[in-house]
Design an enzyme around this catalytic site. Structure first.
Site, PDB file in Angstrom:
ATOM      1  N   CYS A   1      12.628 -30.545 -18.651  1.00 28.22           N
ATOM      2  CA  CYS A   1      12.621 -30.890 -20.079  1.00 28.22           C
ATOM      3  C   CYS A   1      13.774 -30.269 -20.844  1.00 28.22           C
ATOM      4  CB  CYS A   1      11.285 -30.494 -20.705  1.00 28.22           C
ATOM      5  SG  CYS A   1      11.083 -28.718 -20.837  1.00 28.22           S
TER       6      CYS A   1
ATOM      7  N   GLU B   1       3.900   1.646  -1.223  1.00 24.11           N
ATOM      8  CA  GLU B   1       4.467   1.902  -2.559  1.00 24.11           C
ATOM      9  C   GLU B   1       3.393   2.461  -3.504  1.00 24.11           C
ATOM     10  OE1 GLU B   1       5.931  -2.146  -2.559  1.00 24.11           O
ATOM     11  OE2 GLU B   1       7.833  -1.434  -3.344  1.00 24.11           O
ATOM     12  N   PHE B   2       2.184   1.920  -3.363  1.00 24.04           N
ATOM     13  CA  PHE B   2       1.066   2.388  -4.186  1.00 24.04           C
ATOM     14  C   PHE B   2       0.794   3.872  -3.887  1.00 24.04           C
ATOM     15  CE2 PHE B   2      -2.701   1.827  -6.703  1.00 24.04           C
ATOM     16  CZ  PHE B   2      -3.581   2.768  -6.188  1.00 24.04           C
ATOM     17  N   ASP B   3       0.736   4.195  -2.597  1.00 21.20           N
ATOM     18  CA  ASP B   3       0.469   5.583  -2.212  1.00 21.20           C
ATOM     19  C   ASP B   3       1.539   6.527  -2.732  1.00 21.20           C
ATOM     20  OD1 ASP B   3      -0.982   4.774   1.030  1.00 21.20           O
ATOM     21  OD2 ASP B   3      -1.810   4.823  -1.001  1.00 21.20           O
TER      22      ASP B   3
ATOM     23  N   LYS C   1      -2.748 -12.670  19.397  1.00 21.78           N
ATOM     24  CA  LYS C   1      -2.895 -11.569  18.448  1.00 21.78           C
ATOM     25  C   LYS C   1      -3.022 -12.171  17.048  1.00 21.78           C
ATOM     26  CE  LYS C   1      -1.232  -6.938  17.576  1.00 21.78           C
ATOM     27  NZ  LYS C   1      -1.327  -6.886  16.132  1.00 21.78           N
TER      28      LYS C   1
ATOM     29  N   GLU D   1     -11.405  -9.973  14.248  1.00 19.40           N
ATOM     30  CA  GLU D   1     -10.396 -10.082  13.197  1.00 19.40           C
ATOM     31  C   GLU D   1     -10.872 -11.072  12.142  1.00 19.40           C
ATOM     32  OE1 GLU D   1      -7.975  -8.091  14.048  1.00 19.40           O
ATOM     33  OE2 GLU D   1      -6.288  -8.582  12.744  1.00 19.40           O
TER      34      GLU D   1
ATOM     35  N   LYS E   1      -4.921  -7.562  28.195  1.00 18.13           N
ATOM     36  CA  LYS E   1      -5.850  -6.465  28.426  1.00 18.13           C
ATOM     37  C   LYS E   1      -6.254  -6.476  29.896  1.00 18.13           C
ATOM     38  CE  LYS E   1      -7.794  -7.416  23.862  1.00 18.13           C
ATOM     39  NZ  LYS E   1      -8.916  -7.904  23.068  1.00 18.13           N
TER      40      LYS E   1
ATOM     41  N   ASP F   1       0.841  -1.203   0.000  1.00 20.57           N
ATOM     42  CA  ASP F   1       0.000   0.000   0.000  1.00 20.57           C
ATOM     43  C   ASP F   1       0.871   1.246   0.000  1.00 20.57           C
ATOM     44  OD1 ASP F   1      -2.728  -1.158   2.123  1.00 20.57           O
ATOM     45  OD2 ASP F   1      -2.116  -1.624   0.078  1.00 20.57           O
TER      46      ASP F   1
ATOM     47  N   CYS G   1       9.190 -21.955 -18.078  1.00 19.24           N
ATOM     48  CA  CYS G   1       9.559 -22.889 -19.127  1.00 19.24           C
ATOM     49  C   CYS G   1       8.480 -22.776 -20.205  1.00 19.24           C
ATOM     50  CB  CYS G   1       9.605 -24.317 -18.579  1.00 19.24           C
ATOM     51  SG  CYS G   1       9.635 -25.532 -19.919  1.00 19.24           S
TER      52      CYS G   1
HETATM   53  S1  IVH Z   1      -7.883  -5.632  20.850  1.00 17.47           S
HETATM   54  C1  IVH Z   1      -7.589  -1.399  22.070  1.00 17.47           C
HETATM   55  N1  IVH Z   1      -7.377  -8.171  20.526  1.00 17.47           N
HETATM   56  O1  IVH Z   1      -4.375  -5.820  16.543  1.00 17.47           O
HETATM   57  C2  IVH Z   1      -7.847  -2.793  21.672  1.00 17.47           C
HETATM   58  N2  IVH Z   1      -6.732  -6.682  18.809  1.00 17.47           N
HETATM   59  O2  IVH Z   1      -2.893  -3.138  17.080  1.00 17.47           O
HETATM   60  C3  IVH Z   1      -7.662  -3.012  20.243  1.00 17.47           C
HETATM   61  N3  IVH Z   1      -5.674  -7.750  16.889  1.00 17.47           N
HETATM   62  O3  IVH Z   1      -6.461  -3.439  15.091  1.00 17.47           O
HETATM   63  C4  IVH Z   1      -7.893  -4.325  19.722  1.00 17.47           C
HETATM   64  N4  IVH Z   1      -5.783  -9.812  17.652  1.00 17.47           N
HETATM   65  O4  IVH Z   1      -6.638  -5.794  14.252  1.00 17.47           O
HETATM   66  C5  IVH Z   1      -7.279  -6.947  19.997  1.00 17.47           C
HETATM   67  N5  IVH Z   1      -6.985 -10.446  20.372  1.00 17.47           N
HETATM   68  C6  IVH Z   1      -6.908  -9.245  19.845  1.00 17.47           C
HETATM   69  C7  IVH Z   1      -6.335  -9.008  18.580  1.00 17.47           C
HETATM   70  C8  IVH Z   1      -6.257  -7.699  18.103  1.00 17.47           C
HETATM   71  C9  IVH Z   1      -5.414  -9.042  16.645  1.00 17.47           C
HETATM   72  C10 IVH Z   1      -5.335  -6.649  15.980  1.00 17.47           C
HETATM   73  C11 IVH Z   1      -6.503  -5.761  15.647  1.00 17.47           C
HETATM   74  C12 IVH Z   1      -6.111  -4.391  16.053  1.00 17.47           C
HETATM   75  C13 IVH Z   1      -4.630  -4.496  16.175  1.00 17.47           C
HETATM   76  C14 IVH Z   1      -4.177  -3.565  17.275  1.00 17.47           C
END
Ligand code: IVH
Length: 818
Positions: free
Chosen positions: A409, A36-38, A116, A174, A288, A34, A424
Site C-alpha cells: 500500500c 541468555e536468560f540464565d 533421533k 520424546e 544402541k 535459556d 505497515c
Molecule cells: S535414547 C542413553 N533414543 O536425545 C539413552 N534418545 O542425547 C538416552 N533422543 O535426552 C536416550 N531420540 O531427548 C534416545 N530414539 C532416541 C532418541 C533420543 C531423541 C533424545 C533424548 C535424549 C537425547 C540424548
C-alpha cells in the site's frame, strides 16, 4: 560499579527478566535462549550479592529456586536420564563400533537403530498400572513434574493393566508437536495477531510447561517412546520396544535391528532424505547395543553410555545465487523478507526461496545484491541462508537496502524499538491486512460465515465491495451486483493509461467454441517465441488441424487480428486489450470508444459491463462468461447471503472476538463480554477497571484503548449495531440448579481444580449468585484457588472480603439441586 549504577542496573535486569519470564511462561514464546536468560539472572544475583541492601523482596532472583524457572514440582529420577555422545562422520561411527567390539571382546553383537527425534525428553512412571508421574529430563538427575499436562496427550496410556504387565515400570520418550500441528498453532496465532512460535521443538517445550492444562490439551502434543526401565525379564532393547508397543505406547515405526555397523550406515543413508517426510523434525540416528547384558558389560563414561551413540546428520548445504528479495506483508502488517534464489537441489527438494526473517538477519548476513549464498536445510522445514560467498561478489554490487515503504500500500513502515520486524501501520487500508481482518471476522470461532472463503473475500476486497467487517452486512443490498463477479485477477493487467488487458489465452478461449482452456494454454506455451500476429495465424492453423468449428473459430481470430491492427493500442506482451475482445462481442450494440472508455481503470470484465449497463442475451452472456475468471454464481451468492444473515445471531463474545482488537483471543473476549455485558460499557472502561479483572494486563489495556480511540472503529461498531449484530450480552437461559448462592456476589481467583474459568461463572449463576470479575468491597466472598495473586489477596484482606476454599464452595452448592 557505584551503588547508584548498581541500583539502576538491578531495576533494568529485573524488568527484563520479568518480561522474558512472561514471554516464556505466559506466551510460550521466548525471545532469548535459556543461556541468555540464565546470564541475565546470574548478573542480577551477582549484583544483589555485591549490594545486599538493594535486594528487594520481589526481585526475580528470589524465585530462582522455585517459581521463576519452573512452577512445577521438582522430582528426582530413579535412574539418571542420560544424554548421548554425538558423532558427525562415518569414521567416528566406526571408531565407536571398534570400542564396542573391544569392550565386549566379540564381533557378533546387534545394534538397534532409531531416529533421533527433536523434541522434549520425558519420563513416565507407572505405579500399580497407573500413570503416576510424568517428569521432564531437567538436569538428568531431577526434572519438572508435568503430569497434569502430559495426561492431556491423547495417545499416552493413563493406565496399563493386564496379564504380564508389571505393576511398576518406567517408559521414556520424546514429546513433540507435529509439523502440521505446529503450523495450525502458528496460523491461529497469526489470526489472533500474536507473535509466531519459532519452531516445533520450542513450541512443544513451551506447551509442556504451560500452566493451564486445558490449553495444553488443545495443542495436541504427541510422543514417541524409546526406552523401558524396571522390567527385569526383558533381555534386549528389541523386546522392550515390542512390549511397550503392545502396551499401547506410541513407537515410531522407523526403527531397525541391524547386525553390523555397515547395516547401521545403510540405515543412516536410507533416512538421510526420507526423514523430511516424517511428521516431526529429526536431527540424526541413535544406535544402541541391543542386548542388556552387553550394555551392562560396556557400562558408562562420566557422561554417556558406552553402548549407545548418536549420529547427527550435517545440515545439507548448497550454494546458489540470490536473485531478489520479496517483502511479504502479513495479516498483522508484519513485513517478512523472502530471498528468491536460483533453484538448487537440497536434501531431496528444489529450493527456490528462503526466509530471511527481518532486517537484522539481512544485516547479520551482510547480504549484497546478486550474492552467492549458502543455503541449509536443517531441522526446519524452510531452508535458511547461513552465509555468503564473498569471493564471488561482483565489484559493483550494492548492499541490500531494506524497503522503507509497504510493498502493498506504499505506507511508510514503522519499527518499534523492542521489535525485530518492520510493520505497515496502515491497518485499515493495506490489502493483506484487510484480508486478514475479514478472514478473522468470518472465521468459525468468530462470526462463522463459512461461505466466505479466502478467494471470495479477496475478490470482494479487490473489487471494493468490502474493506471492513461492517461492509459485509451492506452486501445484502448489493446482491445483484455480486452475480458474475470475478474471483481471480491473475489474467488481467492494467496498462499505463489504465486500460484493462486480458491474457491472450483467455481471449482466445472466449472467442472460440469447443476448445478447452488447457488446449489453448498448451498451444500457446509451445509458441511463446512468436510475435502475437504470427501466434494468432499459427493458432488458426491449429484450429484447422483440430477440426473444431473451423470456419467460425478461425473467423473470430480473423476479427481479433483485424481489430488489433485497426485500433493500434499500446502492446503488452501476452496480453490483448479487453476493449478489443468486447468490441467483437458487443460491436453491434455499443461503439468502440464507449467500450474503450468503460475499460479504463477497471480491474475486471465484470466491472466494465456494470459500467456499460447493457441488457445482454443469454448467448452473449455465456460467451462473455468465458472471458471472466471464476465467478460468483447464484448458488454462491445465496450461500453467502444466508451465512451473513445467520451470523447476526452470533453472541456478543463472538462479535467481540471477531472485530479483532489486538491481543484479544477467544478467552479474553468471553471474559470481557461477561464482565462488561456490552461494547459500550467496555468502550468506557478505565485502565483501573480493566486491570482489576483477573486475566487482564497492561498490554491488553493498551490494545483496548487504542482500538476505541480510532474513530473508524467506532463507526464500524455503530454500523454493526445498525445491522442488528449482538453488541451486548443477551441474557442466556441459564440452567438453574438451585439458590444456595442467591443474592451473593462472588469472585474466584487463582487456579481451581474443579472448574474452568467459564464453568465457575456458570456455576455461580446457576445457583442464584452473581459473578463479579474484580476485587471490590461489594463482594460477599472470594473463592481462593491455588496460586492466587498476592496483590489481590492483600487487597481482599484490606477490604475485609472473606476468602473461602474451593472445597468450602463445593460444600455450599452440593445438595443444592432443585
Ligand atoms: S535414547 C542413553 N533414543 O536425545 C539413552 N534418545 O542425547 C538416552 N533422543 O535426552 C536416550 N531420540 O531427548 C534416545 N530414539 C532416541 C532418541 C533420543 C531423541 C533424545 C533424548 C535424549 C537425547 C540424548
Amino acid at each position: 560499579m557505584t551503588r547508584t549504577e548498581a541500583e539502576q542496573r538491578i531495576a533494568q535486569l529485573s524488568e527484563q527478566i520479568n518480561h522474558h519470564n512472561f514471554l516464556y511462561y505466559q506466551e510460550s514464546n521466548p525471545e532469548i535462549s535459556d543461556f541468555e536468560f540464565d546470564q541475565l539472572l546470574e548478573e542480577l544475583i551477582r549484583l544483589e550479592n555485591q549490594f545486599p541492601d538493594l535486594l528487594k523482596s520481589d526481585s526475580p532472583s528470589q524465585r530462582v529456586g522455585g517459581t521463576i524457572t519452573k512452577n512445577f514440582k521438582t522430582v528426582e529420577h530413579k535412574t539418571k536420564m542420560l544424554s548421548l555422545g554425538n558423532t558427525y562422520t562415518i569414521e567416528e561411527l566406526i571408531d565407536f563400533d571398534e570400542r564396542v567390539e573391544k569392550g565386549l571382546g566379540r564381533k557378533d553383537f546387534e545394534y538397534f537403530c532409531e531416529m533421533k527425534f527433536d523434541g522434549v525428553a520425558i519420563s513416565l512412571v507407572y505405579e500399580n498400572g497407573t500413570l503416576a508421574r510424568a517428569v521432564t529430563r531437567g538436569d538428568g538427575y531431577k526434572g519438572d513434574d508435568v503430569t497434569e499436562n502430559v495426561k492431556t496427550i491423547r495417545n499416552i496410556p493413563l493406565t496399563v493393566k493386564g496379564p504380564g504387565i508389571p505393576e511398576n515400570f518406567e517408559v521414556r520418550g520424546e514429546i513433540f508437536l507435529s509439523h502440521s500441528e505446529f503450523q495450525k498453532i502458528n496460523q491461529q496465532r497469526e489470526e489472533n495477531g500474536e507473535a509466531l512460535l519459532a519452531n516445533p521443538r520450542n513450541a512443544a517445550s513451551g506447551t509442556l510447561k504451560m500452566q493451564d492444562s486445558s490449553i495444553v490439551a488443545k495443542r495436541r502434543l504427541n510422543c514417541y517412546f524409546y526406552e523401558l526401565l524396571g522390567v527385569d525379564s526383558v533381555q534386549t532393547h528389541e523386546e522392550a520396544i515390542h512390549l511397550i508397543e503392545k502396551w499401547g505406547f506410541n513407537v515410531s515405526p522407523t526403527y531397525r535391528k541391524t547386525n553390523s555397523i555397515q547395516d547401521v550406515i545403510q540405515y543412516i543413508e536410507d533416512w538421510r532424505e526420507k526423514r523430511f517426510t516424517l511428521p516431526l523434525d529429526t536431527d540424526g540416528v541413535v544406535l544402541k547395543v541391543n542386548s542388556y547384558n552387553q550394555r551392562e558389560e560396556l557400562g558408562f563414561t562420566a557422561k554417556n553410555p558406552r553402548w549407545a551413540i548418536a549420529y547427527k546428520y550435517k545440515a545439507e548445504s548448497a550454494e546458489t545465487e540470490l536473485l531478489s528479495i520479496t517483502y511479504q506483508v502479513g495479516r498483522t502488517g508484519a513485513i517478512t523478507p523472502v530471498a528468491n534464489l536460483s533453484p538448487v537441489s537440497l536434501a531431496g527438494t528444489t529450493v527456490k526461496r528462503a526466509s530471511l526473517h527481518n532486517a537484522n538477519e539481512i544485516e547479520r548476513l551482510g547480504l549484497f545484491e546478486g550474492d552467492f549464498v549458502h543455503v541449509e536445510k536443517g531441522g526446519e522445514i524452510i531452508p535458511k541462508i547461513t552465509g555468503v560467498n564473498e569471493s564471488l561478489r561482483k565489484p559493483e554490487a550494492k548492499p541490500i537496502s531494506y524497503i522503507t515503504h509497504c510493498p502493498e500500500c506504499g505506507t511508510l513502515l514503522e519499527r518499534k524499538e523492542s521489535e525485530a520486524k518492520h510493520y505497515c501501520p496502515n491497518a485499515s487500508e493495506c490489502p493483506p491486512q484487510i484480508l486478514g481482518r475479514i478472514e478473522h471476522f468470518v472465521s468459525k470461532r468468530a462470526m462463522d460465515i463459512d461461505s466466505m472463503g479466502t478467494e471470495r473475500i479477496r475478490a470482494l476486497i479487490d473489487q471494493e465491495f468490502i474493506s471492513n467487517p461492517a461492509d459485509i452486512y451492506d452486501l445484502e443490498e448489493k446482491k445483484a451486483e455480486l452475480l458474475g463477479l470475478e474471483m481471480s485477477h491473475d489474467q488481467y493487467e492494467l496498462e499505463g493509461e489504465g486500460l484493462l488487458y486480458i491474457s491472450v489465452e483467455k481471449a482466445l478461449f472466449a472467442l472460440t467454441e469447443q476448445l478447452s482452456f488447457k488446449q489453448i494454454q498448451d498451444f500457446l506455451s509451445e509458441n511463446v517465441a512468436l510475435p502475437l500476429n504470427d501466434t494468432l495465424r499459427a493458432f488458426q492453423e491449429q484450429i484447422r488441424k483440430w477440426k473444431k468449428k473451423v470456419p467460425s473459430n478461425t473467423g473470430m481470430v480473423d476479427y481479433l487480428i483485424a481489430s488489433l491492427k485497426d485500433h493500434q493500442l499500446p502492446k503488452l506482451e501476452d496480453y490483448v486489450p479487453v476493449a478489443v475482445v468486447l468490441e467483437i462481442f458487443l460491436g453491434r450494440k455499443v461503439d468502440f470508444d464507449t467500450i474503450l472508455e468503460a475499460s479504463k481503470n477497471e480491474g475486471t470484465v465484470h466491472g466494465i459491463l456494470l459500467k456499460l449497463n447493457l441488457e445482454l442475451s443469454d448467448q452473449l452472456t455465456e460467451r462473455i462468461k468465458k472471458l471472466k475468471a471464476n465467478t460468483f454464481q447464484e448458488g454462491v451468492v445465496k450461500n453467502i447471503m444466508e451465512g451473513i444473515a445467520a451470523s447476526k445471531k452470533q453472541p456478543f463474545e463472538k462479535v467481540l472476538f471477531g472485530i479483532g482488537i489486538r491481543n484479544i483471543g477467544e478467552n479474553t473476549a468471553q471474559l470481557l463480554a461477561n464482565h462488561f455485558g456490552s461494547i459500550d460499557k467496555l468502550k468506557e472502561a478505565s485502565s483501573e477497571e480493566l486491570l482489576e479483572i483477573n486475566g487482564i494486563g497492561e498490554i491488553l489495556v493498551t490494545s483496548i484503548h487504542d482500538f476505541f480511540a480510532q474513530p473508524e472503529n467506532l463507526k464500524i461498531i455503530d454500523r454493526l449495531k445498525t445491522h442488528g449484530l449482538n453488541l451486548e450480552i443477551s441474557e442466556k437461559e441459564s440452567t438453574i440448579l438451585g439458590n444456595a448462592l442467591a443474592g451473593k456476589r462472588i469472585l474466584a481467583s487463582g487456579k481451581l481444580n474443579h472448574f474452568k474459568r467459564d464453568e465457575i461463572i456458570d456455576t455461580v449463576k446457576a445457583h442464584g449468585g452473581q459473578y463479579i470479575s474484580s476485587v471490590s468491597k461489594n463482594l460477599d466472598f472470594i473463592i481462593e484457588g491455588e496460586e492466587m495473586g498476592p496483590s489481590k489477596k492483600e487487597k481482599a484482606q484490606k477490604l475485609g472480603v472473606p476468602l473461602i476454599s474451593e472445597e468450602e464452595f463445593l460444600k455450599m452448592i452440593n445438595g443444592d439441586s432443585q
